[in-house]
Design a protein around this motif. Structure first.
Motif, PDB file in Angstrom:
ATOM      1  N   PRO A  57       8.964  38.857  21.062  1.00  0.00           N
ATOM      2  CA  PRO A  57       9.318  37.652  21.819  1.00  0.00           C
ATOM      3  C   PRO A  57       8.349  37.438  22.978  1.00  0.00           C
ATOM      4  CG  PRO A  57      10.829  39.421  22.349  1.00  0.00           C
ATOM      5  CD  PRO A  57       9.948  39.920  21.242  1.00  0.00           C
ATOM      6  N   GLU A  58       8.269  36.187  23.434  1.00  0.00           N
ATOM      7  CA  GLU A  58       7.461  35.873  24.618  1.00  0.00           C
ATOM      8  C   GLU A  58       8.058  36.541  25.848  1.00  0.00           C
ATOM      9  OE1 GLU A  58       7.349  31.628  24.912  1.00  0.00           O
ATOM     10  OE2 GLU A  58       5.998  31.423  23.207  1.00  0.00           O
ATOM     11  N   LYS A  78      13.271  35.043  24.328  1.00  0.00           N
ATOM     12  CA  LYS A  78      12.620  33.734  24.299  1.00  0.00           C
ATOM     13  C   LYS A  78      11.436  33.776  23.333  1.00  0.00           C
ATOM     14  CE  LYS A  78      12.869  30.732  27.037  1.00  0.00           C
ATOM     15  NZ  LYS A  78      13.439  29.435  26.773  1.00  0.00           N
ATOM     16  N   TYR A  79      11.401  32.800  22.443  1.00  0.00           N
ATOM     17  CA  TYR A  79      10.269  32.580  21.547  1.00  0.00           C
ATOM     18  C   TYR A  79       9.733  31.177  21.821  1.00  0.00           C
ATOM     19  CZ  TYR A  79      11.211  36.739  18.727  1.00  0.00           C
ATOM     20  OH  TYR A  79      11.368  38.027  18.296  1.00  0.00           O
ATOM     21  N   ASN A  80       8.611  30.842  21.250  1.00  0.00           N
ATOM     22  CA  ASN A  80       8.057  29.508  21.400  1.00  0.00           C
ATOM     23  C   ASN A  80       8.938  28.522  20.648  1.00  0.00           C
ATOM     24  OD1 ASN A  80       6.391  27.349  21.936  1.00  0.00           O
ATOM     25  ND2 ASN A  80       4.965  27.831  20.282  1.00  0.00           N
ATOM     26  N   GLY A  81       9.739  27.751  21.361  1.00  0.00           N
ATOM     27  CA  GLY A  81      10.575  26.732  20.733  1.00  0.00           C
ATOM     28  C   GLY A  81      12.048  27.058  20.639  1.00  0.00           C
ATOM     29  N   THR A  83      15.453  30.159  21.724  1.00  0.00           N
ATOM     30  CA  THR A  83      15.960  31.378  22.342  1.00  0.00           C
ATOM     31  C   THR A  83      16.971  31.998  21.395  1.00  0.00           C
ATOM     32  OG1 THR A  83      15.684  30.436  24.548  1.00  0.00           O
ATOM     33  CG2 THR A  83      17.153  32.335  24.358  1.00  0.00           C
ATOM     34  N   ARG A  96      17.465  25.952  19.909  1.00  0.00           N
ATOM     35  CA  ARG A  96      16.174  25.291  20.090  1.00  0.00           C
ATOM     36  C   ARG A  96      16.020  24.908  21.563  1.00  0.00           C
ATOM     37  NH1 ARG A  96      14.811  19.667  19.522  1.00  0.00           N
ATOM     38  NH2 ARG A  96      17.011  19.408  19.143  1.00  0.00           N
ATOM     39  N   ASP A  97      14.843  25.121  22.125  1.00  0.00           N
ATOM     40  CA  ASP A  97      14.594  24.746  23.515  1.00  0.00           C
ATOM     41  C   ASP A  97      14.836  23.257  23.705  1.00  0.00           C
ATOM     42  OD1 ASP A  97      13.925  27.343  24.042  1.00  0.00           O
ATOM     43  OD2 ASP A  97      11.771  26.990  24.100  1.00  0.00           O
TER      44      ASP A  97
END
Length: 99
Positions: A57-58, A78-81, A83, A96-97
C-alpha cells in the motif's frame, strides 16, 4: 386471472433473471461525468492476499479500536484510488477515494 397462472408466470420470469449472465460495467455515465469501476480487494481476503495481489500500500494508516473484544482492531491501507478496511487482518470493505 387465476392464482396458478400468476404464480407460474412470476416463477418463470424470476428463473430467467436468475439464469441470465451477470454483466460488470467498466464505467458508468452519471450525467456528463463518467465514473470508472476500479479493481479493489473483495471482502474476506487476508492482508497477505491483498498485498500479494495489489502490492504494497501507499500508506498503512494508524489502527483504530482494539480496546475490547467487541471493538476489534480496524486497520486501513491506502492505495492509489481506494482504501481497504480490515477487521484484524481480514478485508471488510474497500472504498473508492472520493466516494
Amino acid at each position: 386471472m387465476n392464482l396458478k397462472f400468476v404464480l407460474g408466470s412470476t416463477m418463470l420470469v424470476a428463473s430467467l433473471f436468475a439464469a441470465a449472465p451477470r454483466a460488470q460495467a467498466e464505467s458508468v455515465m452519471l450525467g456528463q461525468t463518467e465514473v470508472r469501476a476500479i479493481r479493489a480487494p473483495e471482502r474476506g481476503l487476508s492482508m497477505a492476499q491483498v498485498e500479494k495481489r495489489f502490492g504494497a500500500p501507499e500508506a498503512k494508516l494508524a489502527p483504530a479500536g482494539g480496546d475490547t473484544p467487541r471493538h476489534p482492531t480496524i486497520n486501513r491501507w491506502k492505495y492509489n484510488g481506494f482504501t481497504v478496511y480490515f477487521e484484524r487482518n481480514i478485508v471488510i470493505h474497500s472504498v473508492r477515494d472520493g466516494a
